[in-house]
Motif scaffolding. Sequence first.
Motif, short mmCIF file in Angstrom:
data_model
loop_
_atom_site.label_atom_id
_atom_site.label_comp_id
_atom_site.label_asym_id
_atom_site.label_seq_id
_atom_site.Cartn_x
_atom_site.Cartn_y
_atom_site.Cartn_z
N THR A 1 2.68 14.19 12.63
CA THR A 1 3.46 13.65 11.06
C THR A 1 2.24 12.64 10.35
N ARG A 2 1.99 13.05 8.81
CA ARG A 2 1.58 11.80 8.12
C ARG A 2 2.45 11.14 7.42
N VAL A 3 2.31 10.03 7.38
CA VAL A 3 2.87 8.93 6.37
C VAL A 3 2.94 8.54 5.33
N ARG A 4 3.12 8.79 4.16
CA ARG A 4 1.86 8.24 3.09
C ARG A 4 3.03 7.25 2.22
N PHE A 5 2.66 5.82 3.09
CA PHE A 5 2.35 4.84 2.62
C PHE A 5 2.70 4.73 0.86
N SER A 6 3.47 4.39 -0.05
CA SER A 6 3.34 4.71 -1.65
C SER A 6 2.87 2.93 -1.41
N LEU A 7 1.73 2.52 -2.99
CA LEU A 7 1.81 0.87 -2.69
C LEU A 7 1.57 1.08 -4.27
N MET A 8 2.02 -0.42 -4.63
CA MET A 8 1.09 -0.85 -6.20
C MET A 8 1.59 -2.05 -5.84
N PRO A 9 0.34 -2.53 -6.96
CA PRO A 9 -0.04 -4.11 -6.82
C PRO A 9 1.91 -4.30 -6.47
N ALA A 10 1.76 -5.99 -6.33
CA ALA A 10 2.61 -6.38 -5.67
C ALA A 10 3.58 -7.40 -7.13
N ASP A 11 3.66 -7.83 -8.05
CA ASP A 11 3.86 -8.10 -8.69
C ASP A 11 4.36 -7.40 -9.55
N THR A 12 3.99 -5.71 -10.15
CA THR A 12 4.52 -4.98 -10.37
C THR A 12 5.90 -3.69 -9.37
N SER A 13 5.78 -3.95 -8.59
CA SER A 13 6.20 -3.69 -7.80
C SER A 13 7.89 -4.78 -7.32
N ARG A 14 7.37 -5.88 -7.34
CA ARG A 14 8.56 -7.08 -7.66
C ARG A 14 9.36 -6.44 -8.67
N LEU A 15 8.88 -5.90 -9.68
CA LEU A 15 10.07 -5.52 -10.99
C LEU A 15 10.29 -4.07 -10.87
N VAL A 16 9.99 -3.08 -10.36
CA VAL A 16 10.39 -1.78 -10.33
C VAL A 16 10.56 -1.03 -9.16
N ARG A 21 3.90 -3.38 3.74
CA ARG A 21 3.56 -2.11 3.84
C ARG A 21 2.50 -2.27 4.57
N ILE A 22 1.10 -3.37 3.99
CA ILE A 22 -0.40 -2.80 4.11
C ILE A 22 -0.41 -3.51 5.52
N ALA A 23 0.76 -4.40 5.89
CA ALA A 23 0.56 -5.01 7.87
C ALA A 23 1.26 -3.57 8.65
N ALA A 24 1.70 -2.43 7.63
CA ALA A 24 2.08 -1.55 8.93
C ALA A 24 1.25 -0.94 9.35
N LEU A 25 -0.46 -0.41 8.27
CA LEU A 25 -0.36 0.51 8.46
C LEU A 25 -1.36 0.84 9.63
N ASP A 26 -2.18 0.37 10.25
CA ASP A 26 -2.32 0.15 11.71
C ASP A 26 -1.34 0.76 12.74
N ASP A 27 0.10 -0.27 12.52
CA ASP A 27 0.84 0.44 13.57
C ASP A 27 1.00 1.31 13.37
N PHE A 28 1.23 2.50 12.76
CA PHE A 28 1.74 3.66 12.26
C PHE A 28 0.95 4.13 12.88
N VAL A 29 -1.03 3.67 12.59
CA VAL A 29 -2.09 4.67 13.22
C VAL A 29 -1.91 4.31 14.57
N ARG A 44 -10.58 1.87 12.52
CA ARG A 44 -9.61 3.10 12.66
C ARG A 44 -9.36 3.25 12.02
N THR A 45 -8.25 2.89 11.40
CA THR A 45 -7.15 2.58 9.79
C THR A 45 -7.87 3.15 8.63
#
Length: 370
Positions: free
Chosen positions: A218-233, A243-251, A288-289
């Motif tokens: 299974t490939r998990v594609r974490f959706s990312l955008m700049p944090a200030d934009t994300s907080r709005l939309v 989300r960034i902190a989870a990347l290593d754990d999922f690998v 590794r990630t």
Amino acid sequence: MTLTVEDDASAHRTPATLADRLLDIKRIYHEPDITRFPRAVEVLERFPDAERIEVLSHQAIPGLYGNEGNVEDWVRIKRETLVLGEKKSLSARRNERSSDWIAPSTANGCAMACSYCYVPRRKGYANPITVFANIDKITGYLERHAARQGVKPEPNQCDPIDWVYDIGENSDCSVDAMVSANVRDLVDLFARIPNAKASFATKLVNRDLLSYDPRGGTRVRFSLMPADTSRLVDVRTSKIAERIAALDDFVEAGYEVHLNFSPVIVHEDWLADWAELLEQIADGTNERTRQQLAAEIIFLTHNEGLHDVNLGWHPKGEDLLWRPDLQQLKRSQSGQWNVRYKSPWKGRWVEQLTDLIGDKLPTCRVRYAF
């Protein structure tokens, strides 16, 4: 005020707490005789106090879909309403962009409320989660479909070896996993299929998924955008830092982890914001990630109808999403008017962002960008 995952720092501690923040199911619409499916029984038992309302079809619920007055209750409906149905038409649709195939849905809709999401355009002023209870029929279809494909004859941008099936086109599997075991069944399925893998994009960190055994299927594609934009939309989603902190754990848990830079929203300081985000990814992941990362880049496409809906519940987000000075109209295949960034400018912006990724995150391969 609407409570969101971003509003409460404790929301990420356990999946159960996160589910409680996103979901408070008070009513379940279900098709007739839905309890003939064990998965439906499990979901009903998960929410024993919810009112049960029988409807003829999950696609036509009076007062829910097609009711423009529901705009004012946009988030409340997502939190309190669930739909149970049977997926009657099963087909795998060719894609050749994020995946080779779009798998038949095991769910659609979402408890999150990203203001740019395209799914509500199809469902009409309400977008709660619909769970399809005939999971055994869906997984059986997928296993037979993958077997018919045989060995992938040559590499492509989807994957060099496996046939890739997108299992979350119309929902977020990380949220779906809080409602039913459908996602776990899919991860287990693709862990054993020798020539195929599942893929889904997500904006939510559901650490329950770390207890699954994907075995690279299974490939998990974490959706990312700049944090200030994300907080709005990105309404009711996990914080970008989480989300960034989870990347290593999922690998580490056996998933293939890619990045979904989508949607890319252009504004006056957008490129500087993306440079900061890419640095955060590089600094927040291990070697590794980073070595296995790949990304897809999708610039914003917005919709005139969705713009009107959003003005009724989240107008601030439209200051970023609806930019007539930067966008041009284009009629979609369904006859709706979409807006996309103007062609000459968008081409330059795509090139600028891909160059920036090459500079800031050089081990991350760009699978496609548009």
